[in-house]
Design a protein around this motif. Structure first.
Motif, mmCIF file in Angstrom:
data_model
loop_
_atom_site.group_PDB
_atom_site.id
_atom_site.type_symbol
_atom_site.label_atom_id
_atom_site.label_comp_id
_atom_site.label_asym_id
_atom_site.label_seq_id
_atom_site.Cartn_x
_atom_site.Cartn_y
_atom_site.Cartn_z
ATOM 1 N N THR A 33 0.844 -1.193 0.000
ATOM 2 C CA THR A 33 0.000 0.000 0.000
ATOM 3 C C THR A 33 0.879 1.242 0.000
ATOM 4 N N THR A 34 0.554 2.193 -0.871
ATOM 5 C CA THR A 34 1.251 3.475 -0.932
ATOM 6 C C THR A 34 0.288 4.572 -0.511
ATOM 7 N N ILE A 35 0.735 5.435 0.411
ATOM 8 C CA ILE A 35 -0.129 6.494 0.935
ATOM 9 C C ILE A 35 0.468 7.858 0.614
ATOM 10 N N ASP A 36 -0.305 8.688 -0.072
ATOM 11 C CA ASP A 36 0.040 10.089 -0.288
ATOM 12 C C ASP A 36 -0.920 10.945 0.526
ATOM 13 N N VAL A 37 -0.480 12.134 0.886
ATOM 14 C CA VAL A 37 -1.301 13.051 1.685
ATOM 15 C C VAL A 37 -1.454 14.362 0.929
ATOM 16 N N TYR A 38 -2.680 14.841 0.835
ATOM 17 C CA TYR A 38 -3.022 16.116 0.202
ATOM 18 C C TYR A 38 -3.240 17.107 1.332
ATOM 19 N N ALA A 39 -2.289 18.043 1.514
ATOM 20 C CA ALA A 39 -2.291 18.854 2.722
ATOM 21 C C ALA A 39 -1.714 20.234 2.462
ATOM 22 N N ALA A 40 -1.982 21.145 3.380
ATOM 23 C CA ALA A 40 -1.405 22.489 3.304
ATOM 24 C C ALA A 40 0.112 22.407 3.393
ATOM 25 N N ASN A 41 0.777 23.368 2.790
ATOM 26 C CA ASN A 41 2.232 23.362 2.715
ATOM 27 C C ASN A 41 2.901 23.237 4.072
ATOM 28 N N TRP A 42 2.389 23.974 5.069
ATOM 29 C CA TRP A 42 3.029 23.986 6.376
ATOM 30 C C TRP A 42 3.033 22.599 7.019
ATOM 31 N N SER A 43 2.048 21.758 6.688
ATOM 32 C CA SER A 43 1.911 20.465 7.362
ATOM 33 C C SER A 43 2.900 19.412 6.854
ATOM 34 N N LYS A 44 3.648 19.747 5.790
ATOM 35 C CA LYS A 44 4.644 18.785 5.304
ATOM 36 C C LYS A 44 5.657 18.450 6.390
ATOM 37 N N ALA A 45 5.947 19.408 7.259
ATOM 38 C CA ALA A 45 6.892 19.164 8.351
ATOM 39 C C ALA A 45 6.384 18.095 9.297
#
Length: 342
Positions: A33-45
């Motif tokens: 399973t591969t999981i990507d996250v669609y999120a606001a820029n700041w949350s990449k941290a």
């Protein structure tokens, strides 16, 4: 072929931290399973500290922004990634539009705000059966009719020691198990322990030979500066001077964190730092710090929790009457128990 999942992330740092047990369950639900996250820029941290995450895609939409045409174009671009499933964590209609436009086959989430048709793997939220936010998120890894499989693990963020040292060096700090105060609360002043209480507590720890770091966003700088001045100028005000990834590193190096009910409270819990959290207008029944090293303090007054941004009675007794000595004593008890457990 890998089973590809897209997560539509929430908008608050604490909520992002609380997604980690869900991601872990999805990752191990089936092989490859591969999981990507669609999120606001700041949350990449935050999401970069979760080994379950393959890639973080930037969500360009601010809170409350519709921009239907742009959402359609975003959805059509995401369609090229051929996701098998999307899990929509925010409860709004807007957050379900991009996955719908992407024509992702399985669209999972709670019913929420008029989302029938946009989602097709719909969970009905039972707030009594699932009192904790982390449990609600984790439930989305299962079929809608299933009972949540317990226990749900505590959220965990990975820490890189070399990166910690780099952060300390960049900010001119020495690693000495400092006491970190997180005096901000994005939600509003009814969640903020008074500056004079933080200052009095700082003096106690300074007498013990501890260094005090004040950590938060640029919005918290003024409050932190007030704490610094009231404590005799001996605290180090880092509010607005760190990126989120640096704040995570600093919290992870700390010997103790004292904070309001805030996103950084959840960060401290997830990196395993001993933590005393002060609750006023909010309640730990829904989003407590999930850690065996956390101590929650609340006066449990008749008027609380009110969940208001500003005290409707004008006194905020739930926080002003929670005295610094009580927080100091709770911290000492916590630190003693953590030392014994080791």
């Amino acid at each position: 072929m890998a089973y590809r999942i897209l997560i539509i992330a929430p908008s608050w740092i604490g909520d992002c931290v609380m997604t980690q047990p869900l991601l872990n369950r999805l990752k191990h639900r089936q092989a490859d399973t591969t999981i990507d996250v669609y999120a606001a820029n700041w949350s990449k941290a935050v999401f970069s500290r979760m080994p379950e995450v393959h890639e973080v895609l930037t969500n360009p939409f601010g809170h409350g922004v519709l921009k239907l045409g742009l959402r359609y174009r975003e959805g059509r671009a995401l369609a090229k990634r051929h996701y098998d499933e999307v899990v929509v964590l925010p409860g709004s209609l807007k957050s379900a539009l991009v996955p719908f436009f992407a024509r992702i086959k399985i669209r999972t989430g709670f019913l929420g705000e008029s989302r029938r048709g946009l989602l097709n793997n719909i969970h009905e939220l039972d707030e009594v059966a699932l009192p904790l936010m982390v449990e609600r998120y984790a439930k989305l890894a299962q079929a809608p009719a299933e009972t949540l499989k317990r226990p749900v693990s505590h959220p965990h963020l990975d820490i890189d020691v070399a990166q910690q040292h780099a952060t300390l060096a960049a900010l001119g700090l020495t690693q000495q198990a400092a006491v970190v105060f997180c005096p901000g609360a994005e939600y509003g002043p009814a969640k903020r322990w008074p500056s004079q209480h933080y200052a009095a507590l700082a003096k106690r720890f300074i007498q013990d030979g501890k260094q005090i770091w004040l950590i938060g966003s640029n919005k918290d700088h003024e409050v932190a500066e007030e704490i610094k001045q009231l404590s005799g100028g001996q605290c180090i005000n880092l509010c607005g001077k760190t990126q989120i990834d640096q704040a995570i590193d600093l919290i992870a190096t700390a010997g103790l964190v004292v904070c309001n009910d805030s996103g950084l409270m959840h960060v401290a819990a997830a990196v395993g730092t001993p933590l005393v959290s002060v609750f006023g207008s909010s309640s730990p029944d829904h989003t407590p710090p999930l850690s065996d090293k956390a101590k929650i303090l609340s006066l449990n007054l008749d008027c609380s929790p009110c969940f208001e941004r500003i005290c409707p009675l004008g006194h905020t007794h739930c926080l002003t009457q929670l005295w610094p000595d009580r927080v100091y004593d709770a911290a000492q008890t916590l630190l003693t128990s953590v030392t014994i457990a080791r």
